[in-house]
Scaffold this motif. Structure first.
Motif, mmCIF file in Angstrom:
data_model
loop_
_atom_site.group_PDB
_atom_site.id
_atom_site.type_symbol
_atom_site.label_atom_id
_atom_site.label_comp_id
_atom_site.label_asym_id
_atom_site.label_seq_id
_atom_site.Cartn_x
_atom_site.Cartn_y
_atom_site.Cartn_z
ATOM 1 N N ASP A 34 0.850 -1.188 0.000
ATOM 2 C CA ASP A 34 0.000 0.000 0.000
ATOM 3 C C ASP A 34 0.888 1.241 0.000
ATOM 4 O OD1 ASP A 34 -2.414 -1.290 -0.091
ATOM 5 O OD2 ASP A 34 -2.735 -1.255 2.076
ATOM 6 N N THR A 35 0.321 2.338 -0.401
ATOM 7 C CA THR A 35 1.101 3.565 -0.557
ATOM 8 C C THR A 35 1.760 4.009 0.745
ATOM 9 O OG1 THR A 35 -0.317 4.283 -2.376
ATOM 10 C CG2 THR A 35 0.985 5.978 -1.280
ATOM 11 N N LYS A 36 1.102 3.776 1.879
ATOM 12 C CA LYS A 36 1.645 4.260 3.152
ATOM 13 C C LYS A 36 3.006 3.637 3.443
ATOM 14 C CE LYS A 36 0.201 5.402 7.836
ATOM 15 N NZ LYS A 36 -0.911 5.370 8.817
ATOM 16 N N PHE A 37 3.085 2.302 3.341
ATOM 17 C CA PHE A 37 4.376 1.668 3.603
ATOM 18 C C PHE A 37 5.367 1.972 2.486
ATOM 19 C CE2 PHE A 37 7.556 -1.644 3.221
ATOM 20 C CZ PHE A 37 8.080 -1.658 4.503
ATOM 21 N N LEU A 38 4.919 1.931 1.242
ATOM 22 C CA LEU A 38 5.827 2.210 0.127
ATOM 23 C C LEU A 38 6.449 3.596 0.261
ATOM 24 C CD1 LEU A 38 3.849 0.742 -2.905
ATOM 25 C CD2 LEU A 38 5.891 -0.218 -1.824
ATOM 26 N N SER A 39 5.677 4.559 0.740
ATOM 27 C CA SER A 39 6.203 5.914 0.935
ATOM 28 C C SER A 39 7.312 5.917 1.975
ATOM 29 C CB SER A 39 5.081 6.858 1.375
ATOM 30 O OG SER A 39 4.072 6.940 0.399
ATOM 31 N N ILE A 40 7.074 5.196 3.082
ATOM 32 C CA ILE A 40 8.071 5.129 4.154
ATOM 33 C C ILE A 40 9.326 4.420 3.671
ATOM 34 C CG2 ILE A 40 8.548 4.138 6.427
ATOM 35 C CD1 ILE A 40 5.510 4.522 7.024
ATOM 36 N N PHE A 41 9.141 3.288 3.007
ATOM 37 C CA PHE A 41 10.290 2.492 2.572
ATOM 38 C C PHE A 41 11.097 3.234 1.505
ATOM 39 C CE2 PHE A 41 12.436 -0.856 0.149
ATOM 40 C CZ PHE A 41 13.041 -1.567 1.176
ATOM 41 N N THR A 42 10.406 3.834 0.557
ATOM 42 C CA THR A 42 11.101 4.543 -0.516
ATOM 43 C C THR A 42 11.917 5.706 0.034
ATOM 44 O OG1 THR A 42 9.367 3.936 -2.093
ATOM 45 C CG2 THR A 42 10.799 5.760 -2.698
ATOM 46 N N ARG A 43 11.340 6.428 0.975
ATOM 47 C CA ARG A 43 12.089 7.540 1.564
ATOM 48 C C ARG A 43 13.286 7.038 2.368
ATOM 49 N NH1 ARG A 43 9.536 13.057 4.036
ATOM 50 N NH2 ARG A 43 11.490 14.221 4.041
ATOM 51 N N LEU A 44 13.112 5.901 3.052
ATOM 52 C CA LEU A 44 14.207 5.315 3.819
ATOM 53 C C LEU A 44 15.371 4.933 2.909
ATOM 54 C CD1 LEU A 44 14.946 4.265 6.714
ATOM 55 C CD2 LEU A 44 13.962 2.074 6.022
ATOM 56 N N ILE A 45 15.057 4.379 1.752
ATOM 57 C CA ILE A 45 16.096 3.910 0.835
ATOM 58 C C ILE A 45 16.707 5.053 0.030
ATOM 59 C CG2 ILE A 45 16.566 2.432 -1.167
ATOM 60 C CD1 ILE A 45 16.078 0.907 1.473
ATOM 61 N N ARG A 56 -2.809 2.327 -7.232
ATOM 62 C CA ARG A 56 -1.975 1.408 -6.467
ATOM 63 C C ARG A 56 -0.998 0.666 -7.374
ATOM 64 N NH1 ARG A 56 -3.657 -3.808 -2.798
ATOM 65 N NH2 ARG A 56 -1.715 -3.920 -1.622
ATOM 66 N N VAL A 57 -1.468 0.236 -8.532
ATOM 67 C CA VAL A 57 -0.588 -0.468 -9.471
ATOM 68 C C VAL A 57 0.582 0.422 -9.865
ATOM 69 C CG1 VAL A 57 -0.430 -1.410 -11.809
ATOM 70 C CG2 VAL A 57 -2.375 -2.017 -10.356
ATOM 71 N N GLN A 58 0.288 1.667 -10.191
ATOM 72 C CA GLN A 58 1.347 2.582 -10.606
ATOM 73 C C GLN A 58 2.276 2.921 -9.449
ATOM 74 O OE1 GLN A 58 1.752 3.521 -13.922
ATOM 75 N NE2 GLN A 58 3.755 4.068 -13.080
ATOM 76 N N ASP A 59 1.711 3.063 -8.245
ATOM 77 C CA ASP A 59 2.549 3.360 -7.079
ATOM 78 C C ASP A 59 3.553 2.243 -6.821
ATOM 79 O OD1 ASP A 59 1.350 5.778 -6.650
ATOM 80 O OD2 ASP A 59 0.159 5.139 -4.919
ATOM 81 N N ILE A 60 3.106 0.995 -6.918
ATOM 82 C CA ILE A 60 4.014 -0.133 -6.704
ATOM 83 C C ILE A 60 5.122 -0.119 -7.755
ATOM 84 C CG2 ILE A 60 4.218 -2.648 -6.697
ATOM 85 C CD1 ILE A 60 1.321 -2.731 -5.618
ATOM 86 N N SER A 61 4.741 0.070 -9.013
ATOM 87 C CA SER A 61 5.731 0.109 -10.095
ATOM 88 C C SER A 61 6.728 1.248 -9.887
ATOM 89 C CB SER A 61 5.027 0.268 -11.444
ATOM 90 O OG SER A 61 4.188 -0.832 -11.721
ATOM 91 N N ASN A 62 6.222 2.406 -9.504
ATOM 92 C CA ASN A 62 7.103 3.559 -9.286
ATOM 93 C C ASN A 62 8.060 3.312 -8.120
ATOM 94 O OD1 ASN A 62 5.836 4.908 -11.360
ATOM 95 N ND2 ASN A 62 4.554 6.176 -10.028
ATOM 96 N N ALA A 63 7.542 2.721 -7.045
ATOM 97 C CA ALA A 63 8.390 2.448 -5.880
ATOM 98 C C ALA A 63 9.497 1.461 -6.233
ATOM 99 C CB ALA A 63 7.540 1.911 -4.730
#
Length: 223
Positions: A34-45, A56-63
């Protein structure tokens, strides 16, 4: 698709790992995508703010594109992740674990394969106390390996003689309690016999153990 029991183990471990990074936002495994965790993880990395596309599909691909340049996610179906396919979800989370390793492991090992680097580390540390490590499953069941690794970093914590008369489950509890208390290593696995994600379980799997050892390694070497 019939669910393999090993995914129960991986789900529990991967959820605890994700929540150790994201302060409990993951209530079920698929929340990792989900976007909430992906946002946290992407910023961490990456250190950059992740902007949701609204899809959601595009967010996962972008992350995936943002956190990794090695195309490690190219064989994973984003649609299967959205649908909650357990095999696809566990496979994708395992790739996230390896992205995390590559980002936060010390420079001299981060380009090695994670499992190989961790095994080399475990073997070198444990052999100081004549504890042999051959793999990521059977070598961990009696609890000696975990204790030996911790003792190699702080010989004043305890002595190996103190744990020899313990049951295996108690030796594991001893090591994990010390790891949690002294180096803030979260309990991704539990030593109690009624948990699937248990070092003494017959359904213990390699990826679950490696995930815990990665966190322990980073706690001990970079914490």
């Amino acid at each position: 698709m019939e669910k393999d029991d090993r995914y129960d183990i991986q789900e529990a471990v991967f959820m605890r790992w994700a929540n150790s990074l994201a302060d409990g936002v993951v209530k079920e495994l698929n929340d990792i995508f989900d976007t909430k965790f992906l946002s946290i993880f992407t910023r961490l990395i990456t250190g950059d703010l992740f902007i949701s596309s609204g899809s959601r599909v595009q967010d996962i691909s972008n992350a995936f594109r943002l956190v990794d340049n090695d195309e490690r996610f190219s064989q994973i179906s984003v649609n299967e992740l959205v649908d909650g396919n357990p095999r696809a979800v566990c496979s994708a989370v395992w790739q996230l674990v390896q992205v995390f390793w590559k980002r936060f492991a010390p420079a001299d090992v981060r380009d090695q394969k994670m499992a190989e680097a961790l095994k080399d580390w475990c073997v070198e540390r444990a052999q100081r106390f004549e504890v042999q490590i051959n793999d990521f499953i059977s070598s961990w069941r009696d609890g000696y390996a975990l204790n030996a690794i911790l003792l190699s970093y702080n010989p004043e914590l305890f002595s190996m003689n103190q744990i020899r008369d313990m049951r295996a489950v108690d030796r594991i509890e001893h090591a994990m309690s010390l790891a949690e208390r002294y180096v803030n290593t979260p309990r991704l696995l539990h030593p109690k016999a009624n948990y699937f994600s248990d070092f003494s379980s017959e359904r213990l799997d390699m990826k679950s153990v490696v995930c815990y050892l990665m966190v322990l390694y980073l706690s001990l070497t970079t914490g």
